[in-house]
Structures are given as C-alpha cells and as structure tokens.
Motif scaffolding. Structure first.
Motif, mmCIF file in Angstrom:
data_model
loop_
_atom_site.group_PDB
_atom_site.id
_atom_site.type_symbol
_atom_site.label_atom_id
_atom_site.label_comp_id
_atom_site.label_asym_id
_atom_site.label_seq_id
_atom_site.Cartn_x
_atom_site.Cartn_y
_atom_site.Cartn_z
ATOM 1 N N TYR A 101 -2.183 23.489 -48.830
ATOM 2 C CA TYR A 101 -1.221 22.517 -48.940
ATOM 3 C C TYR A 101 -0.925 21.635 -48.022
ATOM 4 O O TYR A 101 -0.961 20.269 -48.102
ATOM 5 C CB TYR A 101 0.060 23.163 -49.743
ATOM 6 N N ASP A 102 -1.009 22.183 -46.812
ATOM 7 C CA ASP A 102 -0.673 21.016 -45.724
ATOM 8 C C ASP A 102 -1.724 20.002 -45.469
ATOM 9 O O ASP A 102 -1.517 18.805 -45.122
ATOM 10 C CB ASP A 102 -0.712 21.826 -44.441
ATOM 11 N N ARG A 103 -3.031 20.401 -45.610
ATOM 12 C CA ARG A 103 -4.239 19.298 -45.220
ATOM 13 C C ARG A 103 -3.682 18.262 -46.497
ATOM 14 O O ARG A 103 -3.884 16.936 -46.126
ATOM 15 C CB ARG A 103 -5.475 19.882 -45.875
ATOM 16 N N LEU A 104 -3.350 18.463 -47.891
ATOM 17 C CA LEU A 104 -3.126 17.528 -48.822
ATOM 18 C C LEU A 104 -1.808 16.626 -48.620
ATOM 19 O O LEU A 104 -1.625 15.425 -48.618
ATOM 20 C CB LEU A 104 -3.066 18.171 -50.119
ATOM 21 N N LEU A 105 -0.950 17.378 -47.778
ATOM 22 C CA LEU A 105 0.330 16.873 -47.739
ATOM 23 C C LEU A 105 0.368 15.825 -46.257
ATOM 24 O O LEU A 105 1.092 14.979 -46.189
ATOM 25 C CB LEU A 105 1.504 17.995 -47.300
ATOM 26 N N GLU A 106 -0.761 16.000 -45.561
ATOM 27 C CA GLU A 106 -0.900 14.888 -44.805
ATOM 28 C C GLU A 106 -1.495 13.625 -45.257
ATOM 29 O O GLU A 106 -1.290 12.339 -44.665
ATOM 30 C CB GLU A 106 -2.523 15.204 -43.773
ATOM 31 N N ILE A 107 -1.639 13.522 -46.480
ATOM 32 C CA ILE A 107 -1.966 12.343 -47.227
ATOM 33 C C ILE A 107 -0.902 11.627 -47.877
ATOM 34 O O ILE A 107 -0.516 12.065 -48.783
ATOM 35 C CB ILE A 107 -3.251 12.451 -48.223
ATOM 36 N N HIS A 108 -0.480 10.436 -47.400
ATOM 37 C CA HIS A 108 0.674 9.877 -47.810
ATOM 38 C C HIS A 108 0.308 8.724 -48.798
ATOM 39 O O HIS A 108 0.573 7.264 -48.834
ATOM 40 C CB HIS A 108 1.446 9.137 -46.651
ATOM 41 N N ASP A 109 -0.347 8.860 -50.042
ATOM 42 C CA ASP A 109 -0.426 8.106 -51.171
ATOM 43 C C ASP A 109 0.074 8.723 -52.404
ATOM 44 O O ASP A 109 -0.006 9.852 -52.411
ATOM 45 C CB ASP A 109 -1.693 7.373 -50.937
ATOM 46 N N ASN A 110 -0.047 7.949 -53.466
ATOM 47 C CA ASN A 110 0.333 8.573 -54.725
ATOM 48 C C ASN A 110 -0.495 9.064 -55.752
ATOM 49 O O ASN A 110 -0.495 9.042 -56.804
ATOM 50 C CB ASN A 110 1.261 7.266 -55.658
ATOM 51 N N TYR A 111 -1.961 9.143 -55.120
ATOM 52 C CA TYR A 111 -3.170 9.484 -56.032
ATOM 53 C C TYR A 111 -2.919 10.959 -56.462
ATOM 54 O O TYR A 111 -2.245 11.892 -55.459
ATOM 55 C CB TYR A 111 -4.491 9.391 -55.359
ATOM 56 N N PRO A 112 -3.329 11.332 -57.561
ATOM 57 C CA PRO A 112 -3.329 13.026 -57.782
ATOM 58 C C PRO A 112 -3.738 13.802 -56.562
ATOM 59 O O PRO A 112 -4.852 13.590 -56.204
ATOM 60 C CB PRO A 112 -4.163 13.252 -58.888
ATOM 61 N N LYS A 113 -3.192 14.808 -56.514
ATOM 62 C CA LYS A 113 -3.661 16.073 -55.432
ATOM 63 C C LYS A 113 -3.695 17.347 -56.286
ATOM 64 O O LYS A 113 -2.663 17.698 -56.944
ATOM 65 C CB LYS A 113 -2.874 16.219 -54.203
ATOM 66 N N TYR A 114 -4.962 17.928 -55.923
ATOM 67 C CA TYR A 114 -4.939 19.554 -56.611
ATOM 68 C C TYR A 114 -5.415 20.345 -55.794
ATOM 69 O O TYR A 114 -6.256 20.249 -54.877
ATOM 70 C CB TYR A 114 -6.062 19.375 -57.870
ATOM 71 N N VAL A 115 -4.918 21.599 -55.731
ATOM 72 C CA VAL A 115 -5.330 23.008 -55.311
ATOM 73 C C VAL A 115 -5.873 23.717 -56.553
ATOM 74 O O VAL A 115 -5.050 24.164 -57.459
ATOM 75 C CB VAL A 115 -4.215 23.647 -54.468
ATOM 76 N N LEU A 116 -7.084 24.048 -56.420
ATOM 77 C CA LEU A 116 -7.589 24.995 -57.641
ATOM 78 C C LEU A 116 -7.838 26.238 -57.027
ATOM 79 O O LEU A 116 -8.646 26.443 -55.948
ATOM 80 C CB LEU A 116 -8.990 24.137 -57.944
ATOM 81 N N THR A 117 -8.058 27.209 -57.743
ATOM 82 C CA THR A 117 -8.186 28.516 -57.443
ATOM 83 C C THR A 117 -8.287 29.522 -58.446
ATOM 84 O O THR A 117 -8.236 29.020 -59.845
ATOM 85 C CB THR A 117 -6.843 29.178 -56.851
ATOM 86 N N THR A 118 -8.919 30.594 -58.405
ATOM 87 C CA THR A 118 -8.885 31.536 -59.454
ATOM 88 C C THR A 118 -7.925 32.770 -59.597
ATOM 89 O O THR A 118 -7.942 33.706 -60.327
ATOM 90 C CB THR A 118 -10.346 32.356 -59.364
ATOM 91 N N ASP A 119 -6.847 32.520 -58.886
ATOM 92 C CA ASP A 119 -5.552 33.540 -59.043
ATOM 93 C C ASP A 119 -4.933 33.468 -60.514
ATOM 94 O O ASP A 119 -5.118 32.629 -60.967
ATOM 95 C CB ASP A 119 -4.637 32.843 -58.049
ATOM 96 N N ASP A 120 -4.738 34.754 -60.687
ATOM 97 C CA ASP A 120 -4.098 34.890 -62.138
ATOM 98 C C ASP A 120 -3.013 33.856 -62.492
ATOM 99 O O ASP A 120 -2.973 33.621 -63.613
ATOM 100 C CB ASP A 120 -3.778 36.292 -62.179
ATOM 101 N N PHE A 121 -2.156 33.875 -61.454
ATOM 102 C CA PHE A 121 -0.982 32.890 -61.660
ATOM 103 C C PHE A 121 -0.815 31.250 -61.387
ATOM 104 O O PHE A 121 -0.094 30.938 -61.113
ATOM 105 C CB PHE A 121 0.220 33.482 -61.407
ATOM 106 N N ALA A 122 -2.216 31.129 -61.202
ATOM 107 C CA ALA A 122 -2.427 29.559 -60.795
ATOM 108 C C ALA A 122 -1.672 28.762 -61.695
ATOM 109 O O ALA A 122 -1.905 28.687 -62.994
ATOM 110 C CB ALA A 122 -3.764 29.249 -60.615
ATOM 111 N N GLY A 123 -0.833 27.685 -60.993
ATOM 112 C CA GLY A 123 -0.055 26.987 -61.936
ATOM 113 C C GLY A 123 1.152 26.207 -61.308
ATOM 114 O O GLY A 123 1.604 27.215 -60.449
#
Length: 403
Positions: free
Chosen positions: A361-383
């Motif tokens: 998350y921190d790496r994406l939070l370093e980017i200060h624009d309004n484009y969509p950002k995703y973290v993708l995983t195979t965790d059962d409760f991802a969402g």
C-alpha cells in the motif's frame, strides 16, 4: 471453433476497408482459427460466395520452394473477375519477399487482405516501407482467464473461480490445450512442442543460430527470472560463473530474437519522478506461463511470478502500454497507460504479514494523482478499499470490466 469476441469484434469492423489486416502473436495462439472465423462470418453474415475467398497456409510444404513472384502469379490467377476477393494469407513471413506480394495485391486489385505471422519482424522496416498507413495490426494473445473459462465450459464443469485461477496458472492458455480434457503432462507436452517449433523455426533457422546451447541457457535464465529486473550483463555474468563466456551484445541479440518470436515480452522501467523510460534493469514476461513449466517443470514457488505474468498479459490484451514503475526507493509492479487512462497495479500472492501489506500500500500511496490504484492478491478475503486503493482477488480483476 470457439468464438473469441475480444479479437473478432475489432477485426470485423475493418472488413471491406482498404487496410491490410495483420494478425501477429506467438505460434499457436489462435491466429489461424481467427482467420477461419472471419471467413465463416463473411459467408454467413455477408453472403460472400466461397469462390471469392482464397486461403493459403504458407507453413505448408506446398509453398516451400516457391518464390514471391510465383506466389503472386498464383494468387493473381485465382482472383475473382466479378467482385472483391477476400485473401487470407497465414504465416506469410515464411515467404521471402512476402511484403512485395501483399503490397502489389493490395494496390492493383479489388481485394480485402488478412495476413498472420509469428515474428514481429513483420511489423518492422520491411512492412513500413511497403504498407505505410495502409495496414492495421492486431496482437493476438493466448487465452485470457475469461476465455479459458469459456473454453473449459465446453468440455467440463467449471469450478469456483479461485480453483480455476490455480488451474489457469498451472496450465496456461494456449487454445490447443483447452479443446478437451487433457492431463497436465499432456498439456506440457503440447506446449513443449510449440516452444521447440518456435525456437527452431522462428529463431534458429531464421537467424542461422549455430550455438543452440547458448540460446537455451539464456531462455532458461529468463524463464527462471520472470518478474525480476535484470540486464544483459546479469545474464552474461551468470553464464560466466558457469564457465560459458558470452558478451553483453550477444546476450542482447538473443533476447531480441526471443522477443521477435513473441516468446518474451520486454517490460521497461518508468521513472515516475523523472517521467522517463529507463534503459536498464528491465523485466521480461512470457507469452504464456505454461511455457515456463513445460520447459523447466512445474514449481509451486514460481506461482507468485506467474500471477504477475498473467496480470501483465491481461493489461496488454486490453490495449495498455505496460511499464514497471520506479518510485524514489521502491517499485510499482505495473504502470499501465491507454490513451488518457492510467492504472497502477501491485500484485502479491498473499498478504502474509502487516509488513507485506504496508509495503504494497505504501508504494501506491506515494503516488499523488487520481488514477485508479489496485493491490491484487489471492487471499480469500481480498476486497475493499484502503485510502482510495482498491484491493481485489486476482481472479476478480482478470474478469472485471471496470478498467
């Protein structure tokens, strides 16, 4: 034949236009079948008579000793005297001088031309010289996760999405391997044959490569390092440690040949602060994850990088230009741009700890624009969302229409 609307809808839009339609991609990704689908569409939806449809497969021995001039004369004699002729030229790069044949036919006759090829040299200087502004190209990939589910549904019950994603990671997406219920070993045998024919026909034979063992060592290094940044020097140093001296230029040349045969995709790094493409420490991804397992054997430890490979290909299928994003002291897995759109994507197999979660998350939070950002995983409760960053299961992302 199983309809592939992702490609068909785009290509059909150019029927009867003056553009030569060029389909490129790795061997056995489905280009020839798509040509057959177009022919069927022409006959069923546009009532084109069969005598006005000409199809040639240039990897057949029938054309082995023919010159470009002989092929031109043969095709010219088959053209319809009353109405447009639809020409389908499959694996046309097998013919030396093919681009002159295509140019002459397109310029001098009432034809609608469709061609396929398994080598990106088709899109290089030769075709630019003869067909500038008069062609449209379509990159064909192996089956997406969505297409894989569609293919499987024709011969077997489809399980829950998470189980099927695991199957897709192991088995890959070459269409020929999902036409019936093959075992994993049978699929890897089919894929290994595709790999061997690509190495021999599109690299060794075409480029007169003599030191095949060197090429194979470079292939195995890149297959083992999917998703890792490395350079030609990294490979040269590795080979040197194995007492196989090879200079950087030769390594780079081999990598380029593997790219041209569509076995490898180069993913350059993009400096998010300096706004420029970096020339060093690139990543390479495979045309299909099954290539790795068919050549090196299946290894559960490689699943994380295979998931990254699958997400990379999905972004490419959807028309994005994909780079690795370099931040101040870190890295974003993918920065994908398409016209005025942009998405940032982090891929991690499991959020095993708070430390892993914070890093992603921190790496994406370093980017200060309004484009969509995703973290993708195979965790059962991802969402859900975390400070504007969307967390999704990889299976859901691959099937989503929101990006």
């Amino acid at each position: 034949m199983i309809y592939r609307p992702m490609y068909m809808d785009k290509i059909i839009a150019y029927v009867d236009t003056p553009f030569v339609k060029i389909l490129t991609g790795v061997r056995r990704c489905g280009k020839s079948t798509i040509l057959k689908m177009i022919m069927e569409k022409l006959m069923s939806d546009r009532n084109v008579p069969t005598e006005r449809i000409i199809s040639c497969h240039f990897d057949s021995m029938e054309y082995e000793d023919m010159t470009a001039k002989q092929i031109y004369i043969q095709l010219k004699e088959q053209l319809s005297p009353d109405g447009k002729t639809y020409l389908f030229l499959d694996e046309v790069q097998e013919i030396k001088g093919w681009e002159k044949v295509v140019n002459s036919l397109a310029s001098d006759f009432d034809v609608d031309l469709y061609i396929t090829g398994s080598n990106s040299q088709m899109m290089s200087s030769e075709i630019s010289t003869y067909l500038t502004g008069r062609y449209v190209s379509f990159r064909i990939f192996t089956l997406s996760f969505s297409e894989y589910l569609m293919f499987k549904a024709k011969y077997a019950d489809v399980g829950d999405l998470k189980t099927e994603l695991a199957n897709y990671v192991r088995l890959g997406g070459f269409p020929a391997t999902h036409l019936q219920a093959y075992s994993q070993d049978e699929i890897y045998t089919i894929v290994r044959d595709i790999y061997n024919s690509t190495i021999f026909s599109d690299i060794v034979k075409r480029n007169q490569v003599r030191k095949i063992d060197q090429l194979e060592r470079i292939v195995k290094y890149t297959f083992n390092n999917v998703g890792n940044t490395f350079s030609a020097k990294s490979i040269a140093d590795y080979l040197k440690s194995e007492h196989r001296a090879l200079d950087n230029e030769t390594v780079y040349s081999y990598l380029e040949k593997l790219e041209k045969a569509y076995l490898l995709h180069r993913c350059s790094r993009y400096d998010l602060q300096g706004k420029e493409i970096l020339k060093t420490q690139e990543k390479f991804y495979l045309a299909d994850v099954s290539l790795r397992y068919s050549v090196l054997g299946y290894n559960a430890d490689s699943v994380a990088s295979s998931l990254e490979n699958i997400v990379y290909l999905e972004l490419c299928r959807r028309g994005y230009t994909v780079n690795v994003g370099k931040t101040g002291d870190g890295e974003i897995d993918f920065v994908a741009t398409r016209q005025n759109e942009k998405v940032y994507v982090q891929v991690t197999q499991k959020m095993k700890s708070e430390k892993t979660e914070k890093r992603e998350y921190d790496r994406l939070l370093e980017i200060h624009d309004n484009y969509p950002k995703y973290v993708l995983t195979t965790d059962d409760f991802a969402g859900g969302n975390y400070e504007g960053i969307k967390t999704m299961h990889i299976a859901d992302f691959l099937l989503s229409s929101e990006y």
